[in-house]
Design a protein around this motif. Structure first.
Motif, PDB file in Angstrom:
ATOM      1  N   ASP A 166       0.862  -1.188   0.000  1.00 16.79           N
ATOM      2  CA  ASP A 166       0.000   0.000   0.000  1.00 16.79           C
ATOM      3  C   ASP A 166       0.895   1.234   0.000  1.00 16.79           C
ATOM      4  O   ASP A 166       1.674   1.433   0.932  1.00 16.79           O
ATOM      5  CB  ASP A 166      -0.894  -0.029   1.244  1.00 16.79           C
ATOM      6  N   SER A 167       0.810   2.050  -1.060  1.00 17.55           N
ATOM      7  CA  SER A 167       1.732   3.178  -1.207  1.00 17.55           C
ATOM      8  C   SER A 167       1.006   4.509  -1.345  1.00 17.55           C
ATOM      9  O   SER A 167      -0.061   4.576  -1.953  1.00 17.55           O
ATOM     10  CB  SER A 167       2.624   2.972  -2.439  1.00 17.55           C
ATOM     11  N   LYS A 168       1.617   5.547  -0.793  1.00 14.10           N
ATOM     12  CA  LYS A 168       1.115   6.913  -0.922  1.00 14.10           C
ATOM     13  C   LYS A 168       2.201   7.772  -1.552  1.00 14.10           C
ATOM     14  O   LYS A 168       3.337   7.787  -1.078  1.00 14.10           O
ATOM     15  CB  LYS A 168       0.744   7.505   0.438  1.00 14.10           C
ATOM     16  N   SER A 169       1.841   8.523  -2.596  1.00 12.60           N
ATOM     17  CA  SER A 169       2.826   9.299  -3.339  1.00 12.60           C
ATOM     18  C   SER A 169       2.457  10.767  -3.416  1.00 12.60           C
ATOM     19  O   SER A 169       1.282  11.132  -3.500  1.00 12.60           O
ATOM     20  CB  SER A 169       2.956   8.747  -4.763  1.00 12.60           C
ATOM     21  N   ILE A 199       7.309   9.208  -1.093  1.00 12.17           N
ATOM     22  CA  ILE A 199       6.456   8.017  -1.131  1.00 12.17           C
ATOM     23  C   ILE A 199       6.590   7.290   0.195  1.00 12.17           C
ATOM     24  O   ILE A 199       7.712   7.025   0.663  1.00 12.17           O
ATOM     25  CB  ILE A 199       6.846   7.059  -2.272  1.00 12.17           C
ATOM     26  N   LEU A 200       5.460   6.965   0.789  1.00 13.53           N
ATOM     27  CA  LEU A 200       5.419   6.117   1.974  1.00 13.53           C
ATOM     28  C   LEU A 200       4.732   4.816   1.581  1.00 13.53           C
ATOM     29  O   LEU A 200       3.609   4.836   1.066  1.00 13.53           O
ATOM     30  CB  LEU A 200       4.656   6.791   3.113  1.00 13.53           C
ATOM     31  N   THR A 201       5.404   3.697   1.802  1.00 12.75           N
ATOM     32  CA  THR A 201       4.867   2.391   1.433  1.00 12.75           C
ATOM     33  C   THR A 201       4.745   1.522   2.671  1.00 12.75           C
ATOM     34  O   THR A 201       5.708   1.370   3.435  1.00 12.75           O
ATOM     35  CB  THR A 201       5.780   1.695   0.409  1.00 12.75           C
ATOM     36  N   THR A 202       3.559   0.959   2.871  1.00 10.85           N
ATOM     37  CA  THR A 202       3.308   0.042   3.979  1.00 10.85           C
ATOM     38  C   THR A 202       3.039  -1.342   3.405  1.00 10.85           C
ATOM     39  O   THR A 202       2.167  -1.514   2.551  1.00 10.85           O
ATOM     40  CB  THR A 202       2.117   0.504   4.829  1.00 10.85           C
TER      41      THR A 202
END
Length: 345
Positions: A175-178, A241-244
């Protein structure tokens, strides 16, 4: 001093120029454009004032051949392959920041990019540009496929664990936020201020082009196909980018072994940092840097792990990693021009 060309004038090209301004073994001698021919680069990107006097030239390969030792292809998909076919025989090393050489399967490229691949014969030659995984292959190649920004944040935490057999190859969730700069500089409705400010939304659900890229590399690491779900989200910030990642360990494997394996794999690496127990990364901590940080949570009761990574999508996710790759290709110290921390606050 190696002579370097840049094809393209978008955000990744600007970040290449920012980083190479501090590089004492590479000199950018030309930048090619289609829309800004004749304009000074520092007029397009005023932050570069005093650091470059380059003028955008026409996108003609004659402007590169005979002038450059290596070229960064900072282009949308479908445009790099044809150029590489002409530049490589001329003895010019290429780092493709686009997607043309990332997927080894031409049919998969055609499916996700809606375009027939122009140079399928180069797909097996191109080396996937994650130095922490493929360093020696990168040293010996003339063509690097610079990874996508999302894949960098997903593959580096997962690959060592799959290679060591610690994780189950099924049910992995990424799950990534860009930030919005990942969409490029060309204006489009989806990246207008009013469309992204004060909101967050997923996009490319189940269809994003970085999905098969991540799956390909994780499959290579595991030695077999990996079952994975990838969902990107757009958040109202400029870059980062934060990726969980959610995964299960194999039966009999202790969850805390995950930390041990990642610590061992990346010990001594300049650009991948494993954070202490209980510390999770923040995109602000890596802002403007070539560093990827990884935080780890191990659920000892349920044999699950949560891996969280943060990177700057334009630097470790694109231009910084491209320079890291070219340093290796040219026999330059790998971290030259890149050894600095993020900007915070």
């Amino acid at each position: 001093m190696y002579k370097i060309g840049i094809v393209g004038d978008g955000y990744t090209a600007a970040d290449l120029l920012r980083l190479l301004a501090g590089h004492d073994e590479m000199e950018v001698v030309c930048i090619l454009s289609t829309e800004n021919v004749g304009r000074r680069v520092d007029a397009l990107y005023p932050q570069l004032t005093g650091f470059t006097d380059l003028v955008c030239e026409e996108s003609n390969l004659d402007n590169l051949i005979g002038r450059c030792d290596a070229v960064f292809l900072a282009l949308p998909h479908g445009l790099s392959a044809v150029m590489a076919m002409e530049l490589l025989p001329a003895g010019i090393k290429c780092v493709d920041l686009g997607a043309d050489f990332r997927l080894k399967n031409a049919a998969l490229y055609e499916r996700y990019y809606d375009k027939i691949h122009e140079a399928p014969e180069l797909l097996q030659e191109a080396v996937y540009g994650l130095p922490e995984l493929y360093r020696e292959k990168i040293r010996g190649t003339r063509l690097v496929a610079n990874p996508g920004c999302f894949p960098t944040g997903a593959i580096l935490p997962l690959a060592p664990l799959l290679t060591q057999g610690l994780l189950q190859a099924e049910g992995i969730i990424v799950d990534s936020k860009s930030g919005v700069s990942g969409a490029g500089r060309t204006p489009k409705q989806s990246s207008h201020f009013c469309e992204v400010n004060e909101g967050i939304h997923p996009y490319g659900v189940g269809t994003h082009r970085h999905g098969p890229e991540i799956a390909q590399e994780l499959g290579f690491a595991a030695g077999r196909p990996v079952e994975m779900l990838f969902t990107p989200h757009l958040v109202p910030m400029n870059r980062g980018i934060l990726t969980t990642i959610y995964a299960r360990v194999q039966p009999g494997v202790k969850a805390e072994a995950v930390h041990e394996v990642l610590e061992e794999k990346y010990r001594g690496e300049s650009f991948v940092k494993i954070l202490p127990d209980g510390v999770m990364p923040h995109t602000k901590w890596v802002y403007g840097s070539n560093i990827l940080q990884i935080g780890i949570y191990a659920d000892r009761e349920k044999d699950r792990v949560i891996l969280v990574s943060a990177l700057d999508n334009l630097t470790k996710g694109a231009s910084g990693q491209a320079i890291q790759n070219l340093n290796l290709m040219l026999g330059i110290t790998e971290g030259k021009g890149l050894n600095f921390p993020g900007v915070h606050p």
